[in-house]
Design an enzyme around this catalytic site. Structure first.
Site, short mmCIF file in Angstrom:
data_model
loop_
_atom_site.label_atom_id
_atom_site.label_comp_id
_atom_site.label_asym_id
_atom_site.label_seq_id
_atom_site.Cartn_x
_atom_site.Cartn_y
_atom_site.Cartn_z
N LYS A 3 31.92 63.81 43.66
CA LYS A 3 33.25 64.35 43.32
C LYS A 3 33.55 64.02 41.88
O LYS A 3 32.95 63.11 41.27
CB LYS A 3 34.33 63.76 44.23
CG LYS A 3 34.51 62.23 44.16
CD LYS A 3 35.36 61.70 43.02
CE LYS A 3 35.44 60.19 43.01
NZ LYS A 3 35.91 59.64 41.73
N ASP A 10 37.75 55.55 48.36
CA ASP A 10 37.38 56.96 48.19
C ASP A 10 36.73 57.56 49.44
O ASP A 10 36.55 58.78 49.52
CB ASP A 10 36.39 57.13 47.02
CG ASP A 10 37.04 56.88 45.67
OD1 ASP A 10 38.28 56.72 45.63
OD2 ASP A 10 36.31 56.85 44.66
#
Length: 256
Positions: free
Chosen positions: A9, A139
């Site tokens: 990401k 995350d």
């Protein structure tokens, strides 16, 4: 054996909104990078005990996949999980650089949790998996949900899907090993200026393309300046038009 992809990401923006105990609260736009991923599968063991096959610089007990195993073991009946890991190793073909702000370790952990959930028919919901994943890292929930794009807030535990087209990125990662805690400490001591609720809501509603067209690298990411201060060699790698992901060291821009 089935191969599972653990995608990277980027943080299109990352702004600090305040503090909670010793943690920084954030608002950030996470977007999946379709062109960059690790590959995970269960494979034949080469030794006893929990085994990870792949190029990692850390000890097994420090690996996010092992931490995900421990967190999952605490949440479910451990017998079937232990039997699985006594029979198979987890093999990882690494493509996402470590210490890069791309979420590689978190994505690997999330993918491992989803693999176990599927193979063992555990029946855990995404919310349940995300709760387990949060024990591994802030995350991890984003990767559990598998969204293309999401607004992530709190200390990473609040993940809200943001519907928009997935963008194509060029990602460049200098070989600089950055310590996330060190960057956050520098931010807190030298740059602390959390944004207010109005600015937070405004950012949450902007598309990623609008953010990248209207903000500079240091405007979009509150951790860019403290990272530059702590790791001056980053300046040699920064190029105009690129943005900074997480606490670094990766830079990204829209692919042409």
């Amino acid at each position: 054996m089935k191969i599972y992809r653990a995608y990277a990401k980027v943080n299109v923006f990352l702004k600090i909104t305040g503090m909670r105990d010793n943690y920084h609260e954030i608002i950030s736009r996470f977007m999946r990078v379709d062109s960059l991923y690790d590959e995970l599968c269960f494979s034949k063991k080469t030794k006893d005990g929990f085994e990870i096959i792949g190029e990692f610089s850390c000890e097994t007990q420090q690996n996010t996949i092992y931490k995900a195993y421990v967190a999952l073991r605490d949440a479910v009946n451990p017998e079937s999980l232990d039997k699985l890991m006594d029979t198979y190793a987890i093999e990882v073909k690494k493509s996402i650089p470590a210490f890069a702000g791309l979420g590689g370790g978190s994505s690997d952990a999330a993918t491992y949790l989803k693999m176990c959930n599927e193979v063992l028919d555990l029946g855990l919901s995404q919310n349940e998996l995300a709760k387990i994943g949060l024990k591994v890292g802030a995350d991890v929930p984003f990767f559990i949900y598998g969204y293309d794009s999401a607004n992530v807030s709190g200390i990473g535990e609040v993940v809200e899907e943001f519907k928009e087209p997935l963008l194509n990125f060029e990602v460049f990662t200098p070989k600089i090993e950055i310590s996330t805690p060190k960057v956050y400490i520098s931010y807190r001591e030298n740059f602390y200026a959390p944004i207010d609720g109005f600015e937070t809501e405004e950012l949450k509603n902007k598309t990623s393309l609008e953010v990248l067209e209207s903000m500079s690298a240091d405007e979009a990411n509150d951790l860019f300046k403290p990272a530059l201060q702590e790791y001056s060699e980053l300046k040699n790698h920064y190029q105009h038009g690129y943005y900074f992901s997480g606490s670094g060291s990766s830079f990204f821009k829209l692919a042409e």
